[in-house]
Motif scaffolding. Structure first.
Motif, PDB file in Angstrom:
ATOM      1  N   ASN A 188      65.184 -45.660  25.972  1.00  0.00           N
ATOM      2  CA  ASN A 188      66.405 -45.540  26.781  1.00  0.00           C
ATOM      3  C   ASN A 188      66.367 -44.345  27.727  1.00  0.00           C
ATOM      4  OD1 ASN A 188      66.605 -43.448  24.984  1.00  0.00           O
ATOM      5  ND2 ASN A 188      68.626 -44.017  24.192  1.00  0.00           N
ATOM      6  N   GLN A 189      65.173 -43.730  27.847  1.00  0.00           N
ATOM      7  CA  GLN A 189      64.925 -42.578  28.732  1.00  0.00           C
ATOM      8  C   GLN A 189      65.558 -41.278  28.246  1.00  0.00           C
ATOM      9  OE1 GLN A 189      62.731 -42.655  31.569  1.00  0.00           O
ATOM     10  NE2 GLN A 189      62.264 -44.484  30.365  1.00  0.00           N
ATOM     11  N   ASP A 190      66.080 -41.281  27.023  1.00  0.00           N
ATOM     12  CA  ASP A 190      66.543 -40.025  26.435  1.00  0.00           C
ATOM     13  C   ASP A 190      65.343 -39.170  26.037  1.00  0.00           C
ATOM     14  OD1 ASP A 190      69.161 -40.651  26.759  1.00  0.00           O
ATOM     15  OD2 ASP A 190      69.611 -40.968  24.626  1.00  0.00           O
ATOM     16  N   TYR A 191      65.513 -37.854  26.115  1.00  0.00           N
ATOM     17  CA  TYR A 191      64.454 -36.943  25.702  1.00  0.00           C
ATOM     18  C   TYR A 191      64.555 -36.694  24.193  1.00  0.00           C
ATOM     19  CZ  TYR A 191      63.249 -35.745  30.508  1.00  0.00           C
ATOM     20  OH  TYR A 191      62.822 -35.791  31.810  1.00  0.00           O
ATOM     21  N   ARG A 192      63.460 -36.926  23.502  1.00  0.00           N
ATOM     22  CA  ARG A 192      63.397 -36.599  22.080  1.00  0.00           C
ATOM     23  C   ARG A 192      62.678 -35.270  21.935  1.00  0.00           C
ATOM     24  NH1 ARG A 192      59.550 -39.340  17.555  1.00  0.00           N
ATOM     25  NH2 ARG A 192      60.444 -38.295  15.720  1.00  0.00           N
ATOM     26  N   ILE A 193      63.351 -34.290  21.327  1.00  0.00           N
ATOM     27  CA  ILE A 193      62.813 -32.941  21.176  1.00  0.00           C
ATOM     28  C   ILE A 193      62.565 -32.655  19.703  1.00  0.00           C
ATOM     29  CG2 ILE A 193      63.174 -30.490  21.643  1.00  0.00           C
ATOM     30  CD1 ILE A 193      62.976 -32.248  24.145  1.00  0.00           C
ATOM     31  N   ILE A 194      61.359 -32.195  19.395  1.00  0.00           N
ATOM     32  CA  ILE A 194      60.994 -31.809  18.029  1.00  0.00           C
ATOM     33  C   ILE A 194      60.545 -30.349  18.053  1.00  0.00           C
ATOM     34  CG2 ILE A 194      59.510 -32.277  16.044  1.00  0.00           C
ATOM     35  CD1 ILE A 194      59.126 -35.106  17.092  1.00  0.00           C
ATOM     36  N   LEU A 195      61.161 -29.531  17.219  1.00  0.00           N
ATOM     37  CA  LEU A 195      60.793 -28.124  17.114  1.00  0.00           C
ATOM     38  C   LEU A 195      60.056 -27.886  15.804  1.00  0.00           C
ATOM     39  CD1 LEU A 195      64.066 -26.338  18.340  1.00  0.00           C
ATOM     40  CD2 LEU A 195      62.031 -26.921  19.674  1.00  0.00           C
ATOM     41  N   GLN A 196      58.901 -27.247  15.888  1.00  0.00           N
ATOM     42  CA  GLN A 196      58.121 -26.886  14.703  1.00  0.00           C
ATOM     43  C   GLN A 196      58.355 -25.415  14.426  1.00  0.00           C
ATOM     44  OE1 GLN A 196      53.918 -27.244  15.150  1.00  0.00           O
ATOM     45  NE2 GLN A 196      53.459 -26.648  13.051  1.00  0.00           N
ATOM     46  N   ILE A 197      58.885 -25.116  13.235  1.00  0.00           N
ATOM     47  CA  ILE A 197      59.315 -23.767  12.889  1.00  0.00           C
ATOM     48  C   ILE A 197      58.558 -23.284  11.659  1.00  0.00           C
ATOM     49  CG2 ILE A 197      61.308 -22.323  12.327  1.00  0.00           C
ATOM     50  CD1 ILE A 197      63.025 -24.707  13.494  1.00  0.00           C
ATOM     51  N   PRO A 198      57.934 -22.113  11.717  1.00  0.00           N
ATOM     52  CA  PRO A 198      57.250 -21.577  10.532  1.00  0.00           C
ATOM     53  C   PRO A 198      58.217 -21.419   9.367  1.00  0.00           C
ATOM     54  CG  PRO A 198      56.715 -20.303  12.487  1.00  0.00           C
ATOM     55  CD  PRO A 198      57.828 -21.217  12.874  1.00  0.00           C
ATOM     56  N   SER A 199      57.782 -21.823   8.192  1.00  0.00           N
ATOM     57  CA  SER A 199      58.629 -21.742   7.001  1.00  0.00           C
ATOM     58  C   SER A 199      57.835 -21.114   5.862  1.00  0.00           C
ATOM     59  CB  SER A 199      59.132 -23.135   6.602  1.00  0.00           C
ATOM     60  OG  SER A 199      59.922 -23.072   5.437  1.00  0.00           O
ATOM     61  N   PRO A 200      57.939 -19.787   5.676  1.00  0.00           N
ATOM     62  CA  PRO A 200      57.201 -19.122   4.588  1.00  0.00           C
ATOM     63  C   PRO A 200      57.570 -19.683   3.215  1.00  0.00           C
ATOM     64  CG  PRO A 200      58.082 -17.519   6.147  1.00  0.00           C
ATOM     65  CD  PRO A 200      58.694 -18.842   6.505  1.00  0.00           C
ATOM     66  N   GLN A 201      58.839 -20.080   3.034  1.00  0.00           N
ATOM     67  CA  GLN A 201      59.263 -20.615   1.745  1.00  0.00           C
ATOM     68  C   GLN A 201      58.517 -21.907   1.409  1.00  0.00           C
ATOM     69  OE1 GLN A 201      61.340 -19.910   4.252  1.00  0.00           O
ATOM     70  NE2 GLN A 201      62.397 -18.037   3.556  1.00  0.00           N
ATOM     71  N   LYS A 202      58.323 -22.767   2.437  1.00  0.00           N
ATOM     72  CA  LYS A 202      57.632 -24.039   2.226  1.00  0.00           C
ATOM     73  C   LYS A 202      56.114 -23.900   2.350  1.00  0.00           C
ATOM     74  CE  LYS A 202      61.432 -26.889   4.004  1.00  0.00           C
ATOM     75  NZ  LYS A 202      61.815 -27.909   5.015  1.00  0.00           N
ATOM     76  N   LYS A 203      55.655 -22.707   2.714  1.00  0.00           N
ATOM     77  CA  LYS A 203      54.238 -22.465   2.973  1.00  0.00           C
ATOM     78  C   LYS A 203      53.688 -23.481   3.976  1.00  0.00           C
ATOM     79  CE  LYS A 203      53.233 -20.312  -1.472  1.00  0.00           C
ATOM     80  NZ  LYS A 203      52.381 -20.338  -2.691  1.00  0.00           N
ATOM     81  N   GLY A 204      54.462 -23.714   4.997  1.00  0.00           N
ATOM     82  CA  GLY A 204      54.099 -24.684   6.017  1.00  0.00           C
ATOM     83  C   GLY A 204      55.065 -24.593   7.174  1.00  0.00           C
ATOM     84  N   SER A 205      55.609 -25.717   7.586  1.00  0.00           N
ATOM     85  CA  SER A 205      56.510 -25.748   8.727  1.00  0.00           C
ATOM     86  C   SER A 205      57.759 -26.559   8.427  1.00  0.00           C
ATOM     87  CB  SER A 205      55.821 -26.334   9.956  1.00  0.00           C
ATOM     88  OG  SER A 205      54.806 -25.478  10.416  1.00  0.00           O
ATOM     89  N   GLN A 206      58.831 -26.176   9.108  1.00  0.00           N
ATOM     90  CA  GLN A 206      60.081 -26.930   9.100  1.00  0.00           C
ATOM     91  C   GLN A 206      60.213 -27.614  10.453  1.00  0.00           C
ATOM     92  OE1 GLN A 206      63.500 -24.397   8.644  1.00  0.00           O
ATOM     93  NE2 GLN A 206      64.974 -26.043   9.072  1.00  0.00           N
ATOM     94  N   TYR A 207      60.724 -28.846  10.460  1.00  0.00           N
ATOM     95  CA  TYR A 207      60.862 -29.602  11.701  1.00  0.00           C
ATOM     96  C   TYR A 207      62.326 -29.959  11.939  1.00  0.00           C
ATOM     97  CZ  TYR A 207      55.805 -30.087  11.322  1.00  0.00           C
ATOM     98  OH  TYR A 207      54.462 -29.829  11.210  1.00  0.00           O
ATOM     99  N   MET A 208      62.780 -29.723  13.150  1.00  0.00           N
ATOM    100  CA  MET A 208      64.135 -30.093  13.540  1.00  0.00           C
ATOM    101  C   MET A 208      64.052 -30.863  14.848  1.00  0.00           C
ATOM    102  SD  MET A 208      66.241 -26.588  12.645  1.00  0.00           S
ATOM    103  CE  MET A 208      67.802 -27.476  12.591  1.00  0.00           C
ATOM    104  N   GLU A 209      64.849 -31.918  14.982  1.00  0.00           N
ATOM    105  CA  GLU A 209      64.767 -32.734  16.191  1.00  0.00           C
ATOM    106  C   GLU A 209      66.108 -33.313  16.580  1.00  0.00           C
ATOM    107  OE1 GLU A 209      63.359 -37.032  15.763  1.00  0.00           O
ATOM    108  OE2 GLU A 209      62.129 -35.978  14.260  1.00  0.00           O
ATOM    109  N   SER A 210      66.188 -33.728  17.849  1.00  0.00           N
ATOM    110  CA  SER A 210      67.376 -34.365  18.383  1.00  0.00           C
ATOM    111  C   SER A 210      67.007 -35.083  19.672  1.00  0.00           C
ATOM    112  CB  SER A 210      68.483 -33.337  18.653  1.00  0.00           C
ATOM    113  OG  SER A 210      69.650 -33.971  19.147  1.00  0.00           O
ATOM    114  N   SER A 211      67.834 -36.024  20.083  1.00  0.00           N
ATOM    115  CA  SER A 211      67.614 -36.769  21.328  1.00  0.00           C
ATOM    116  C   SER A 211      68.857 -36.699  22.202  1.00  0.00           C
ATOM    117  CB  SER A 211      67.282 -38.239  21.026  1.00  0.00           C
ATOM    118  OG  SER A 211      66.089 -38.343  20.288  1.00  0.00           O
ATOM    119  N   SER A 212      68.638 -36.647  23.516  1.00  0.00           N
ATOM    120  CA  SER A 212      69.753 -36.624  24.459  1.00  0.00           C
ATOM    121  C   SER A 212      69.239 -36.962  25.852  1.00  0.00           C
ATOM    122  CB  SER A 212      70.430 -35.255  24.460  1.00  0.00           C
ATOM    123  OG  SER A 212      71.565 -35.257  25.313  1.00  0.00           O
ATOM    124  N   ALA A 213      70.165 -37.164  26.778  1.00  0.00           N
ATOM    125  CA  ALA A 213      69.790 -37.505  28.149  1.00  0.00           C
ATOM    126  C   ALA A 213      69.112 -36.344  28.848  1.00  0.00           C
ATOM    127  CB  ALA A 213      71.015 -37.947  28.927  1.00  0.00           C
TER     128      ALA A 213
END
Length: 361
Positions: free
Chosen positions: A45-70
């Motif tokens: 639908n031409q919306d932009y899907r954004i995914i942020l990769q965030i360091p997560s020391p607690q998870k010993k890896g990464s946390q991911y957050m995302e959203s879509s919008s025009a």
């Protein structure tokens, strides 16, 4: 005796000093999330899907957050709204754009990143080929956020067989009439985080073709970014390039622009199992480099994308109209000639089993 006016000044200064101490608008680091990678892909639908990769020391890896919008800005605001902490984009080092979006155009993405006050213009760009989610969420070790950047760091995993483009360079090239750019293409790795699959040829802000990993060598030589690498000359021989330079001779005739480029390589022989002479190796390497260069420029002219920035070399010789028409007319009519000059520094490190046997005897 101390004057009353002097005491008044001292009291005022002391009062002001107490007001100036402290940072009233700072936020505790534990109250902030600092993404290091931003993934961007347009949906159907031409919306932009954004995914942020965030360091997560607690998870010993990464946390991911995302959203879509025009719009990208609104998608990021949506992520901020549902986040329990403040999101600081200043630490984003890598922007991953899906191939589909790259072919449609990345101008809006670059404009957003450049105009945003909280994004560093030194951030790097890459295009993702294949499943976008698989590449974004792929992890190898406990610190994937560091590995993502190390693949493009000249002090770490970056090699001269890959391209490197920063946000400010992409913005400049998109707005330029006399040069384009090449952006590295990534896929999901197997034993590594990513696997490089050559580079994208960008015509303006759109992906119009691809450059193989072998041809990237020529691109980096033109960009004066080639710092050394290994080339297989034949099945059983290889050389290491210690230094690569390029010189250009320009001419503008009635038929249009002409350029003669000479690539000069200083190499060391690494392997020579067939015991070929230095002259034979030099001849083969010269043919390989010239063939790759000829193919690259032919493909670029066909795509009307001057990623080698040849137009920049002719810029002082062109009027305003010719500069505007460089990619449309003059680059396609360019008469080019490329030659390679090879110098073998030494053959101390030649690996030849036959020679070793003779020495032992």
């Amino acid at each position: 005796m101390i004057h009353r006016s002097f005491l008044t000044v001292v009291l005022v200064l002391c009062t002001l000093s107490t007001l100036l101490t402290g940072c009233w608008d700072t936020k505790d680091i534990n109250k902030r999330l600092m993404p290091v990678v931003m993934g961007i892909c347009k949906e159907k639908n031409q919306d932009y899907r954004i995914i942020l990769q965030i360091p997560s020391p607690q998870k010993k890896g990464s946390q991911y957050m995302e959203s879509s919008s025009a719009t990208i800005n609104n998608a990021v605001d949506n992520i901020r709204t549902k986040s329990e902490k403040s999101i600081d984009l200043l630490h984003i080092r890598l922007f991953l754009i899906c191939e589909k979006t790259a072919k449609e155009g990345i101008g809006d993405i670059i404009d957003y990143a450049i105009q945003a006050n909280d994004i560093s213009i030194k951030g790097l760009l890459a295009i993702v080929k294949g499943d976008f989610d698989d590449v974004i969420h792929h992890e190898i070790n406990a610190n994937p956020e560091l590995s993502s950047y190390d693949f493009f760091s000249e002090q770490a995993g970056w090699t001269p067989e890959t391209t490197i483009v920063r946000l400010w360079e992409a913005y400049r090239n998109i707005k330029s009439n006399t040069q384009d750019m090449s952006i590295p293409i990534l896929t999901k790795g197997t034993d590594t985080l990513y696997q490089f699959k050559g580079s994208a040829i960008m015509g303006g802000d759109k992906m119009v073709g691809e450059i193989s990993s072998d041809e990237v060598l020529i691109y980096n030589v033109f960009q004066e970014r080639y710092t050394g690498g290994t080339i297989e000359v034949a099945e059983d021989s290889s050389v290491r390039i210690k230094k690569a330079t390029i010189k250009h001779a320009l001419n503008w005739t009635e038929s249009g622009p002409q350029i003669k480029s000479r690539i000069r390589l200083k190499v060391e022989i690494l392997e020579n199992k067939n015991e070929e002479t230095e002259g034979q190796i030099t001849k083969k390497l010269k043919e390989i480099i010239e063939k790759r260069a000829q193919k690259l420029i032919t493909d670029l002219k066909s795509d009307k994308a001057d990623v080698l920035a040849i137009g920049q070399l002719f810029r002082k010789r062109m009027n305003d109209e010719q500069i505007r028409d460089w990619k449309k007319i003059w680059f396609e009519d360019l008469d080019y000639e490329i030659s390679a000059e090879i110098t073998i520094l030494n053959s101390i490190y030649v690996k030849s089993p036959n020679k070793i046997k003779k020495q032992d005897q």
